[in-house]
Scaffold this motif. Structure first.
Motif, short mmCIF file in Angstrom:
data_model
loop_
_atom_site.label_atom_id
_atom_site.label_comp_id
_atom_site.label_asym_id
_atom_site.label_seq_id
_atom_site.Cartn_x
_atom_site.Cartn_y
_atom_site.Cartn_z
N SER A 1 0.81 -1.22 0.00
CA SER A 1 0.00 0.00 0.00
C SER A 1 0.84 1.27 0.00
O SER A 1 0.34 2.35 -0.31
CB SER A 1 -0.91 0.02 1.23
N GLY A 2 2.09 1.15 0.38
CA GLY A 2 2.94 2.32 0.52
C GLY A 2 2.90 2.92 1.90
O GLY A 2 3.58 3.91 2.17
N SER B 1 5.87 -0.75 3.84
CA SER B 1 7.19 -0.19 3.54
C SER B 1 8.28 -0.92 4.33
O SER B 1 9.40 -1.11 3.85
CB SER B 1 7.23 1.30 3.86
N ALA B 2 7.94 -1.33 5.55
CA ALA B 2 8.89 -2.07 6.37
C ALA B 2 8.94 -3.54 5.98
O ALA B 2 9.99 -4.19 6.13
CB ALA B 2 8.52 -1.94 7.85
N TYR C 1 13.22 1.02 12.25
CA TYR C 1 13.74 0.04 11.29
C TYR C 1 13.94 0.68 9.91
O TYR C 1 14.96 0.46 9.24
CB TYR C 1 12.78 -1.15 11.21
N LEU C 2 12.97 1.51 9.48
CA LEU C 2 13.10 2.17 8.19
C LEU C 2 14.26 3.17 8.20
O LEU C 2 14.96 3.33 7.18
CB LEU C 2 11.79 2.88 7.83
N VAL C 3 14.46 3.85 9.32
CA VAL C 3 15.61 4.75 9.43
C VAL C 3 16.91 3.95 9.29
O VAL C 3 17.84 4.36 8.59
CB VAL C 3 15.57 5.51 10.77
N THR D 1 10.03 7.60 4.42
CA THR D 1 8.61 7.39 4.67
C THR D 1 7.99 8.70 5.13
O THR D 1 8.65 9.54 5.74
CB THR D 1 8.39 6.31 5.75
N THR D 2 6.73 8.87 4.79
CA THR D 2 5.99 10.05 5.23
C THR D 2 5.20 9.75 6.51
O THR D 2 4.52 10.62 7.04
CB THR D 2 5.02 10.52 4.14
N SER D 3 5.27 8.51 7.00
CA SER D 3 4.54 8.12 8.21
C SER D 3 5.23 8.70 9.44
O SER D 3 6.41 9.03 9.42
CB SER D 3 4.47 6.61 8.32
N SER D 4 4.46 8.77 10.53
CA SER D 4 5.00 9.26 11.79
C SER D 4 4.41 8.47 12.94
O SER D 4 3.40 7.77 12.79
CB SER D 4 4.69 10.75 11.98
#
Length: 406
Positions: free
Chosen positions: A11-12, A17-18, A160-162, A168-171
């Motif tokens: 889905s993005g 993403s992870a 993990y994404l960092v 990512t635009t998530s927070s």
């Protein structure tokens, strides 16, 4: 588990993403991203291919499933009158069959040996997807990261994404979990986790509140043939366009909001808010037409089908013989559901204002309170005597027993 290539329902968002790098790290496999366009909106689809590649996917396929969703799931389900637990119009669950099938088709096309999804171990969707996978391609392995990995929070996924240098635009401050498609949008999380807390206006994203809706009603005419919508206000529209128009009209008038506590398939209760403006209008119109066309026994049977079908769809049993049987029965009944319905939309409510059908069983000549020449009211006495015969005999037996005892 040995896996060479996996097709991931992508889905993005934060979870998927992870999942892409996690699959590569833990299974040493190629990851192909699959994105289903089910009408969730341009904002969610914008840049999704670039996001997938940046996350480590070898390729990304965006498949438009909107027409399939409407023609193969939504319109057939409407004929059954399916509503889960009296309120929920099955928005999330109805999209899953076409998504799962397209994901399997892509996996077979690209030679993958596994499928993956981002469903949690607490939800219904894991069952829906994996039941479809089992029915369509049991030879493919299924990887459900939420049931395997060590992550337990949004922050751990962000960390993990960092670490993987994936943008990512998530927070971590995201309040609500939402799922959208052509049919509806769902909202969970935040203040909704407390059933004693009324949802704030920031929960709702599609519809106006009834208080903010126009002070004058809107009237729309829907025309059906064999239970399927053909025209809105005389205009012929394809299913996707028709639902989009009804969503816009219904949303403007505050139609389609519900706030429910439902029983999940996995056993727990969950609280969610749903917005289904177009679907609420369509269901009201079909029910109005059914009242004209179906006799009492046919309507009772359709209601039984609706209860069973709602449970089936909610539980992810679309690819089963039972679905085919129930749908065949509902479709057979719906052959007479041809006619026009005018609906009044006002301050969150939908009511049937007018209805007509060439197959109508309503007869003014019989139903009138004025003089008529077609109904002999004296005939009702014999009918009532026979209709109540069992009660009469039971009462007579009770009287005899009382007399004997005294």
């Amino acid at each position: 588990m040995s896996v060479k290539k996996v097709v991931l329902a992508y889905s993005g968002g934060l979870d998927t993403s992870a999942i892409v790098p996690w699959l590569k790290d833990n299974y040493n496999c190629e990851v192909v991203a699959f994105v289903a366009n089910v009408g969730q909106g341009d904002d969610e689809l914008a840049g999704v291919e670039e996001k997938a590649i940046a996350s480590g996917a070898s390729s990304c396929y965006v498949v438009d499933l909107r027409d399939q969703l409407m023609r193969e799931v939504v319109y057939p389900t409407l004929k059954t009158g399916a509503v889960y637990e009296g309120q929920y119009l099955l928005g999330t669950s109805m999209a899953r069959p076409v998504i799962a099938r397209a994901q399997v088709e892509l996996a077979l096309k690209v030679g993958a040996d596994a499928l993956s999804h981002g469903c949690t171990g607490k939800g219904n969707d894991q069952v829906r997807f994996e039941s479809a996978f089992a029915a369509l391609a049991p030879q493919l392995k299924v990887i459900a990261p939420w049931r395997e990995w060590e992550f337990s929070s949004r922050q751990s996924l962000l960390d993990y994404l960092v670490e993987k240098k994936i943008p990512t635009t998530s927070s971590a401050t995201k309040i609500y979990s939402r799922d959208a498609n052509l049919w509806h949008i769902s909202h969970e999380g935040g203040e909704l986790e407390d059933p004693w807390c009324e949802p704030s206006e920031q929960v709702w994203t599609w519809t106006k509140s009834p208080e903010q809706a126009p002070d004058h009603p809107a009237y729309i005419e829907l025309s059906f043939v064999a239970g399927e919508l053909q025209r809105i206000n005389g205009q012929v529209l394809a299913p996707v366009d028709a639902l989009s128009l009804l969503n816009d009209i219904g949303a403007e008038h505050g139609v389609g909001r519900i706030d429910i506590v439902e029983n999940r398939l996995v056993g727990m209760k969950s609280r969610g808010c749903y917005e289904t403006p177009g679907g609420t209008i369509l269901l009201a119109a079909l029910q109005g037409l059914e009242a004209l066309v179906y006799d009492r026994t046919a309507l009772n049977y359709r209601e039984e089908i609706g209860l069973k079908f709602a449970q089936l769809v909610y539980d992810g049993r679309w690819f089963t013989p039972l679905k085919d049987a129930l749908l065949a029965a509902a479709t057979s009944l719906a052959q007479d559901l041809t006619g026009d319905v005018v609906l009044k939309l006002y301050k969150g409510r939908v009511t049937v204002a007018k209805r007509r059908s060439v197959n109508s069983l309503y007869s003014e000549a019989f139903a009138t309170f004025e003089d008529d020449e077609v109904y002999n009211q004296q005939d009702a006495a014999g009918f009532i005597r026979l209709y109540s015969l069992a009660s009469r005999i039971r009462a007579m037996h009770a009287a005899d027993k009382t007399a004997q005892e005294s």
